[in-house]
Design a protein around this motif. Structure first.
Motif, mmCIF file in Angstrom:
data_model
loop_
_atom_site.group_PDB
_atom_site.id
_atom_site.type_symbol
_atom_site.label_atom_id
_atom_site.label_comp_id
_atom_site.label_asym_id
_atom_site.label_seq_id
_atom_site.Cartn_x
_atom_site.Cartn_y
_atom_site.Cartn_z
ATOM 1 N N THR A 18 -24.576 12.183 14.345
ATOM 2 C CA THR A 18 -23.530 12.305 13.502
ATOM 3 C C THR A 18 -22.610 11.038 13.444
ATOM 4 O OG1 THR A 18 -23.656 14.621 13.665
ATOM 5 C CG2 THR A 18 -21.626 13.603 12.441
ATOM 6 N N LEU A 19 -22.714 10.318 12.276
ATOM 7 C CA LEU A 19 -21.878 9.056 12.248
ATOM 8 C C LEU A 19 -20.801 9.155 11.210
ATOM 9 C CD1 LEU A 19 -25.138 8.001 12.081
ATOM 10 C CD2 LEU A 19 -23.920 6.015 13.340
ATOM 11 N N ARG A 20 -19.692 8.451 11.314
ATOM 12 C CA ARG A 20 -18.348 8.611 10.687
ATOM 13 C C ARG A 20 -18.262 7.084 10.231
ATOM 14 N NH1 ARG A 20 -14.969 11.188 13.112
ATOM 15 N NH2 ARG A 20 -15.117 13.064 11.914
ATOM 16 N N PRO A 21 -18.598 6.699 8.886
ATOM 17 C CA PRO A 21 -18.725 5.058 8.240
ATOM 18 C C PRO A 21 -17.020 4.613 8.593
ATOM 19 C CG PRO A 21 -19.727 6.570 6.841
ATOM 20 C CD PRO A 21 -19.143 7.744 7.859
ATOM 21 N N THR A 22 -16.967 3.357 8.955
ATOM 22 C CA THR A 22 -15.695 2.836 8.883
ATOM 23 C C THR A 22 -15.546 1.754 7.831
ATOM 24 O OG1 THR A 22 -16.647 1.119 10.608
ATOM 25 C CG2 THR A 22 -15.560 3.266 11.484
ATOM 26 N N VAL A 23 -16.506 1.695 6.870
ATOM 27 C CA VAL A 23 -16.519 0.756 5.793
ATOM 28 C C VAL A 23 -16.393 1.617 4.583
ATOM 29 C CG1 VAL A 23 -17.562 -1.169 7.051
ATOM 30 C CG2 VAL A 23 -19.150 0.752 5.674
ATOM 31 N N VAL A 24 -15.738 1.025 3.675
ATOM 32 C CA VAL A 24 -15.691 1.791 2.080
ATOM 33 C C VAL A 24 -17.074 2.209 1.623
ATOM 34 C CG1 VAL A 24 -14.645 1.711 0.043
ATOM 35 C CG2 VAL A 24 -13.532 0.694 1.862
ATOM 36 N N PHE A 25 -17.909 1.070 1.553
ATOM 37 C CA PHE A 25 -19.132 1.110 0.855
ATOM 38 C C PHE A 25 -20.066 1.249 1.938
ATOM 39 C CE2 PHE A 25 -16.409 -1.587 -1.855
ATOM 40 C CZ PHE A 25 -16.511 -0.779 -2.988
ATOM 41 N N VAL A 26 -20.703 2.548 1.851
ATOM 42 C CA VAL A 26 -21.817 2.693 3.064
ATOM 43 C C VAL A 26 -23.162 2.684 2.638
ATOM 44 C CG1 VAL A 26 -20.074 4.788 3.858
ATOM 45 C CG2 VAL A 26 -22.002 5.260 2.103
ATOM 46 N N ASP A 27 -23.584 1.963 1.606
ATOM 47 C CA ASP A 27 -24.909 1.569 1.231
ATOM 48 C C ASP A 27 -25.681 0.934 2.197
ATOM 49 O OD1 ASP A 27 -24.521 3.388 -1.039
ATOM 50 O OD2 ASP A 27 -24.560 1.653 -2.403
ATOM 51 N N GLU A 28 -24.559 -0.295 2.779
ATOM 52 C CA GLU A 28 -25.489 -1.079 3.785
ATOM 53 C C GLU A 28 -25.741 -0.309 4.960
ATOM 54 O OE1 GLU A 28 -24.392 -5.414 6.015
ATOM 55 O OE2 GLU A 28 -23.176 -4.416 4.462
ATOM 56 N N LEU A 29 -24.934 0.579 5.524
ATOM 57 C CA LEU A 29 -24.937 1.533 6.480
ATOM 58 C C LEU A 29 -26.260 2.103 6.637
ATOM 59 C CD1 LEU A 29 -24.358 3.010 9.047
ATOM 60 C CD2 LEU A 29 -22.806 4.359 7.835
ATOM 61 N N VAL A 30 -26.279 3.065 5.293
ATOM 62 C CA VAL A 30 -27.540 3.839 4.820
ATOM 63 C C VAL A 30 -29.131 2.673 5.267
ATOM 64 C CG1 VAL A 30 -28.994 5.015 3.275
ATOM 65 C CG2 VAL A 30 -26.442 5.338 3.598
ATOM 66 N N GLU A 31 -29.040 1.658 4.657
ATOM 67 C CA GLU A 31 -29.837 0.766 4.694
ATOM 68 C C GLU A 31 -30.283 0.271 6.159
ATOM 69 O OE1 GLU A 31 -32.170 -0.252 2.347
ATOM 70 O OE2 GLU A 31 -30.991 0.920 0.850
ATOM 71 N N ALA A 32 -29.189 0.228 6.976
ATOM 72 C CA ALA A 32 -29.493 -0.154 8.452
ATOM 73 C C ALA A 32 -30.107 1.060 9.094
ATOM 74 C CB ALA A 32 -28.060 -0.426 8.863
ATOM 75 N N LEU A 33 -29.594 2.126 8.573
ATOM 76 C CA LEU A 33 -30.390 3.550 9.455
ATOM 77 C C LEU A 33 -31.773 3.734 8.759
ATOM 78 C CD1 LEU A 33 -27.208 5.950 9.126
ATOM 79 C CD2 LEU A 33 -28.207 4.961 11.292
ATOM 80 N N LYS A 34 -32.191 3.113 7.770
ATOM 81 C CA LYS A 34 -33.370 3.187 7.364
ATOM 82 C C LYS A 34 -34.496 2.465 8.144
ATOM 83 C CE LYS A 34 -32.529 4.157 2.377
ATOM 84 N NZ LYS A 34 -32.775 3.509 0.718
ATOM 85 N N GLN A 35 -33.582 1.263 8.252
ATOM 86 C CA GLN A 35 -34.542 0.277 9.228
ATOM 87 C C GLN A 35 -34.683 1.128 10.864
ATOM 88 O OE1 GLN A 35 -35.774 -2.921 8.523
ATOM 89 N NE2 GLN A 35 -35.146 -2.263 6.552
ATOM 90 N N ILE A 36 -33.579 1.476 11.296
ATOM 91 C CA ILE A 36 -33.697 2.092 12.661
ATOM 92 C C ILE A 36 -34.742 3.348 12.368
ATOM 93 C CG2 ILE A 36 -32.750 4.012 14.059
ATOM 94 C CD1 ILE A 36 -30.090 2.194 13.912
ATOM 95 N N SER A 37 -34.845 4.188 11.229
ATOM 96 C CA SER A 37 -36.038 5.094 10.882
ATOM 97 C C SER A 37 -37.414 4.535 11.305
ATOM 98 C CB SER A 37 -35.834 5.793 9.781
ATOM 99 O OG SER A 37 -34.836 6.606 9.815
ATOM 100 N N SER A 38 -37.521 3.381 10.624
ATOM 101 C CA SER A 38 -38.758 2.507 10.857
ATOM 102 C C SER A 38 -39.182 2.089 12.109
ATOM 103 C CB SER A 38 -38.957 1.515 9.668
ATOM 104 O OG SER A 38 -38.051 0.377 10.329
ATOM 105 N N TYR A 39 -38.317 1.757 12.857
ATOM 106 C CA TYR A 39 -38.376 1.414 14.305
ATOM 107 C C TYR A 39 -38.836 2.640 15.157
ATOM 108 C CZ TYR A 39 -35.960 -2.731 13.011
ATOM 109 O OH TYR A 39 -35.418 -3.856 12.575
ATOM 110 N N THR A 40 -38.267 3.819 14.789
ATOM 111 C CA THR A 40 -38.505 5.030 15.692
ATOM 112 C C THR A 40 -39.916 5.428 15.744
ATOM 113 O OG1 THR A 40 -37.649 6.525 13.863
ATOM 114 C CG2 THR A 40 -36.023 5.811 15.518
ATOM 115 N N GLU A 41 -40.771 5.228 14.562
ATOM 116 C CA GLU A 41 -42.014 5.607 14.534
ATOM 117 C C GLU A 41 -42.769 5.480 15.661
ATOM 118 O OE1 GLU A 41 -43.647 4.329 10.593
ATOM 119 O OE2 GLU A 41 -41.795 5.611 9.682
ATOM 120 N N SER A 42 -42.664 3.915 16.142
ATOM 121 C CA SER A 42 -43.400 3.604 17.348
ATOM 122 C C SER A 42 -42.805 4.328 18.437
ATOM 123 C CB SER A 42 -43.044 2.024 17.605
ATOM 124 O OG SER A 42 -41.620 1.788 17.710
ATOM 125 N N LEU A 43 -41.830 4.899 18.590
ATOM 126 C CA LEU A 43 -41.209 5.958 19.706
ATOM 127 C C LEU A 43 -41.573 7.224 19.753
ATOM 128 C CD1 LEU A 43 -37.535 4.363 19.919
ATOM 129 C CD2 LEU A 43 -39.625 3.578 21.278
#
Length: 235
Positions: A18-43
């Motif tokens: 669970t994360l609490r955004p510290t920025v007004v626009f969270v689309d960039e945060l969502v995109e960064a989490l998508k990248q983490i999702s792709s990394y976790t497949e190898s784990l």
């Protein structure tokens, strides 16, 4: 593509961050989490998803993992925390809490053994945590009685929900219940027509837990693993 939350803990480990955004626009945060999702497949991540609170200020990253030992799970947790702190996610959000969970009961309208959802779907999460220090009774929360009450509630009072699953934290005396809804309107109708906080009594046996932290929120699914595959095919 669909994402799944199993109704038992036989084959998969479940994690919620669970994360609490510290920025007004969270689309960039969502995109960064998508990248983490792709990394976790190898784990060993089998399914992952991102939930965005509709009215609140929370983002939840969900992951379902191939079953592993407690020691390997600790290493995995450390790797995930490192991703979140070293990645620029840490500049856009604060990690509120995280845990691995065991699924102990669930129901679905179509008879499937897992809660299934897609990008754009509506999910609600209820949680009840004991605030009593030194409480070691969390193992008793997932009682047969609470399972029966969950099934009765889902069958008779939650017609707008397509599936639901109850999860028990492996590290804390905490229960989380996730419901997938047929529509946002039907989710709101249930909330307005019932005292959902009292309904949390279906999750654990709350006797002896006088001090509780009860939370409830409604989320939109903004990503499930596999979306990128479909986007690449469309291109």
């Amino acid at each position: 593509m669909a994402c799944y939350v199993p109704f038992n803990d036989r084959n998969l480990d479940i994690s919620l961050f669970t994360l609490r955004p510290t920025v007004v626009f969270v689309d960039e945060l969502v995109e960064a989490l998508k990248q983490i999702s792709s990394y976790t497949e190898s784990l060993g991540c089998v399914h992952s998803s991102i939930f965005r609170s509709i009215h609140g200020n929370l983002i939840i990253w969900y992951g379902a993992w191939m079953k592993r030992s407690s020691e390997n799970k600790q290493l995995l947790s450390a790797a995930l925390l490192s991703m979140l702190t070293n990645n620029h996610v840490s500049t856009m959000a604060m990690l509120v809490e995280h845990s691995f969970f065991n699924a102990y009961t669930g129901e679905s309208r179509d008879g499937s053994p897992a809660a299934k959802f897609f990008t754009g779907d509506i999910v609600s999460l209820s949680s009840a945590s004991s605030l009593s220090a030194g409480n070691d009774s969390s193992a008793n929360w997932a009682s047969y009685e609470s399972m029966a009450m969950f099934k009765e509630l889902f069958g008779k009072k939650m017609n707008g929900a397509s599936s639901g699953v109850c999860l028990k934290s492996q590290a804390h005396p905490r229960i989380v219940c996730l419901f997938v809804w047929k529509s946002l309107q039907q989710c709101y109708s249930y909330i307005l027509d019932s005292d959902y906080r009292k309904q949390l009594a279906i999750l654990p046996n709350l006797e002896g837990f006088a001090q509780l932290d009860v939370k409830y929120d409604v989320f939109k699914v903004v990503y499930v693993s596999g979306d990128d595959v479909l986007n690449n095919i469309d291109r």
